[in-house]
Design an enzyme around this catalytic site. Structure first.
Site, mmCIF file in Angstrom:
data_model
loop_
_atom_site.group_PDB
_atom_site.id
_atom_site.type_symbol
_atom_site.label_atom_id
_atom_site.label_comp_id
_atom_site.label_asym_id
_atom_site.label_seq_id
_atom_site.Cartn_x
_atom_site.Cartn_y
_atom_site.Cartn_z
ATOM 1 N N THR A 11 25.386 -81.423 119.665
ATOM 2 C CA THR A 11 26.213 -82.916 118.855
ATOM 3 C C THR A 11 25.480 -82.270 117.186
ATOM 4 O O THR A 11 25.620 -82.811 116.321
ATOM 5 C CB THR A 11 25.326 -84.249 119.164
ATOM 6 O OG1 THR A 11 23.797 -83.176 119.726
ATOM 7 C CG2 THR A 11 25.775 -84.380 120.407
ATOM 8 N N GLY A 12 25.061 -81.039 117.453
ATOM 9 C CA GLY A 12 24.054 -80.449 115.770
ATOM 10 C C GLY A 12 25.227 -79.903 114.941
ATOM 11 O O GLY A 12 26.574 -79.548 115.314
ATOM 12 N N VAL A 14 26.195 -77.238 113.998
ATOM 13 C CA VAL A 14 26.408 -75.538 114.243
ATOM 14 C C VAL A 14 27.170 -75.512 115.223
ATOM 15 O O VAL A 14 28.097 -75.294 115.965
ATOM 16 C CB VAL A 14 24.828 -74.684 114.536
ATOM 17 C CG1 VAL A 14 25.743 -73.305 115.493
ATOM 18 C CG2 VAL A 14 24.591 -73.740 113.512
ATOM 19 N N ARG A 39 19.460 -87.772 124.436
ATOM 20 C CA ARG A 39 19.665 -89.228 123.381
ATOM 21 C C ARG A 39 20.594 -88.985 123.201
ATOM 22 O O ARG A 39 21.453 -89.691 122.357
ATOM 23 C CB ARG A 39 18.697 -88.923 122.410
ATOM 24 C CG ARG A 39 18.601 -87.311 121.191
ATOM 25 C CD ARG A 39 17.709 -87.759 120.375
ATOM 26 N NE ARG A 39 17.960 -86.612 119.270
ATOM 27 C CZ ARG A 39 16.899 -85.667 119.312
ATOM 28 N NH1 ARG A 39 16.271 -85.068 120.616
ATOM 29 N NH2 ARG A 39 17.664 -84.339 118.296
ATOM 30 N N CYS A 132 21.498 -66.421 110.184
ATOM 31 C CA CYS A 132 22.727 -65.879 109.387
ATOM 32 C C CYS A 132 22.873 -65.775 108.254
ATOM 33 O O CYS A 132 24.029 -64.794 108.289
ATOM 34 C CB CYS A 132 23.475 -67.193 108.692
ATOM 35 S SG CYS A 132 21.822 -67.536 107.983
ATOM 36 N N GLN A 159 20.442 -69.721 99.052
ATOM 37 C CA GLN A 159 20.707 -70.000 100.688
ATOM 38 C C GLN A 159 20.956 -71.423 100.636
ATOM 39 O O GLN A 159 20.342 -71.868 100.347
ATOM 40 C CB GLN A 159 20.211 -69.733 102.006
ATOM 41 C CG GLN A 159 19.645 -67.565 102.259
ATOM 42 C CD GLN A 159 18.745 -68.008 103.141
ATOM 43 O OE1 GLN A 159 18.134 -66.482 103.462
ATOM 44 N NE2 GLN A 159 18.558 -68.243 104.897
ATOM 45 N N SER A 162 21.902 -76.144 103.964
ATOM 46 C CA SER A 162 22.712 -76.005 106.009
ATOM 47 C C SER A 162 21.752 -75.190 106.800
ATOM 48 O O SER A 162 22.187 -75.704 108.052
ATOM 49 C CB SER A 162 23.893 -76.404 106.122
ATOM 50 O OG SER A 162 24.280 -75.222 105.082
ATOM 51 N N GLY A 163 21.866 -74.533 106.441
ATOM 52 C CA GLY A 163 20.541 -73.596 107.043
ATOM 53 C C GLY A 163 19.077 -73.937 107.705
ATOM 54 O O GLY A 163 18.975 -73.525 108.986
ATOM 55 N N HIS A 244 25.958 -69.231 102.132
ATOM 56 C CA HIS A 244 24.775 -69.225 101.828
ATOM 57 C C HIS A 244 25.535 -67.321 100.140
ATOM 58 O O HIS A 244 26.716 -67.197 101.524
ATOM 59 C CB HIS A 244 24.420 -67.938 102.744
ATOM 60 C CG HIS A 244 23.578 -68.715 103.868
ATOM 61 N ND1 HIS A 244 23.156 -70.105 103.588
ATOM 62 C CD2 HIS A 244 22.842 -68.176 104.503
ATOM 63 C CE1 HIS A 244 22.683 -70.309 104.054
ATOM 64 N NE2 HIS A 244 22.426 -69.483 105.179
ATOM 65 N N ASN A 317 27.877 -70.292 106.367
ATOM 66 C CA ASN A 317 26.717 -69.825 106.902
ATOM 67 C C ASN A 317 27.114 -70.196 108.210
ATOM 68 O O ASN A 317 26.182 -70.168 109.429
ATOM 69 C CB ASN A 317 25.073 -70.343 106.818
ATOM 70 C CG ASN A 317 25.403 -71.085 105.704
ATOM 71 O OD1 ASN A 317 26.185 -72.333 104.896
ATOM 72 N ND2 ASN A 317 24.471 -72.057 106.130
#
Length: 341
Positions: A11-12, A14, A39, A132, A159, A162-163, A244, A317
């Site tokens: 769900t993240g 990446v 969750r 990354c 960078q 989102s990293g 990036h 990235n």
């Protein structure tokens, strides 16, 4: 016959990108599982741009027995608990966290750079995905190293937020909005305001004054590419959502011309050379979003050393720096070892 693949941390940012890329590349699947923390259990998430949706399964109760590959994008905490369990159950773990990268018996892989290292995966049934910023840099360095032997690299990174995950992206959006409407600006994820600013600080500070992100670029380049290469890095967070960028200066043992560099970069896997000496004849981060390639531009001589080049390197990235590289590792593992499809 295909593979049974679990995406952990689905769900993240990446994890979702891993699902997208598995679908886009038509990875040979018999079964795909989206796995996340309690969750998120029961939530429905899309499997790429297909019509299919996946019901999220609870990591705490997930049995990895019978699964071929687990792509972990769950962070070091959950990975430390569940990756060894998956590996012990016979499922090969491809981990995106920093937890296993420098373990000597865990391969650290960028398939365009060191594919043979994957042959050591069975020692622990775990394969590490690099940082990354390191991943895109070594893709650009590898063909140049083969052509003229790199002695030293100086890199400054730009960078994207989102990293730092969804929280980083949210903070950039919220601060930018607050500035335009006159609301108070809140700083939570980053150490200073990120909107309309740059922050020369990623990860924690180390005793020598460098940050851990900078150390990662040095140590991982040595493990993936060549321990004899001198590397110094300055890592900077910039107000860009995804993508990036890196300004890289390279000193070589042997002479190499710009024309030769262009030739080897054009022929190298994973690289797209866009280098026109005119307005707009280069790639910026916004143009690389959603793309697979590592883009190289602005290749030019460095006149301060005998054999030197400078270049500009840009990549998504969330893709080459994380999800795409993990899926490419899975593809490589399948071709060389599992051979189920």
């Amino acid at each position: 016959m295909g593979y049974r693949v679990a995406v952990v941390g689905a769900t993240g940012n990446v994890g979702r990108e891993m699902l997208n890329i598995l679908a886009e590349r038509e990875f040979p699947l018999d079964e795909i599982a989206a796995v996340a923390s309690p969750r998120s259990t029961g939530d429905m998430i899309p499997f790429g741009e297909t019509d299919r949706e996946l019901k999220v399964r609870n990591l705490e109760h997930f049995d990895f027995t019978g699964w071929d590959i687990a792509l972990f994008a769950a962070g070091s905490g959950p990975t430390k608990i569940y990756a060894p369990k998956a590996a012990a159950a016979g499922c090969v773990v491809i981990d995106n966290s920093s937890l296993y990268r420098m373990e000597p018996d865990v391969p650290l892989i960028v398939p365009e750079v060191n594919p043979d290292a994957i042959d050591g995966y069975a020692k622990r049934n775990i394969i590490a995905n690099p940082n990354c910023s390191t991943a895109q840099m070594v893709v650009a360095l590898k063909p140049l190293h083969d052509a003229a032997t790199i002695r030293r690299v100086v890199v400054s990174t730009y960078q994207s937020v989102s990293g730092a995950g969804k929280e980083g992206m949210d903070e950039l959006f919220e601060q930018t909005r607050a500035i335009f409407v006159g609301d108070p600006k809140e700083t939570r994820k980053f150490t200073k305001q990120i909107a309309f600013n740059v922050i020369p600080h990623i990860d924690v500070f180390m005793e020598d004054g460098s940050t851990k992100e900078e150390w990662k670029m040095v140590a991982e380049t040595h493990k993936i590419l060549d321990p004899a290469i001198g590397v110094t890095a300055t890592c900077v967070r910039v107000p860009v959502f995804v993508g990036h960028s890196e300004a890289i200066t390279i000193e070589f043992e042997n002479p190499i011309s710009v024309a030769k560099a262009h030739e080897v970069l054009r022929a190298a896997p994973g690289i797209m050379l866009v280098d026109k000496r005119e307005d707009g004849g280069y790639v910026t981060p916004i143009e690389c979003v959603g793309e697979y390639a590592t883009y190289v531009s602005r290749v030019r001589k460095d006149p301060t050393v005998a054999h030197g080049l400078s270049l500009w390197c840009v990549s998504d990235n969330l893709r080459k720096g994380a999800a795409l590289n993990a899926v490419q590792i899975a593809e490589l593992l399948g071709r060389r070892h599992l051979r189920k499809a």
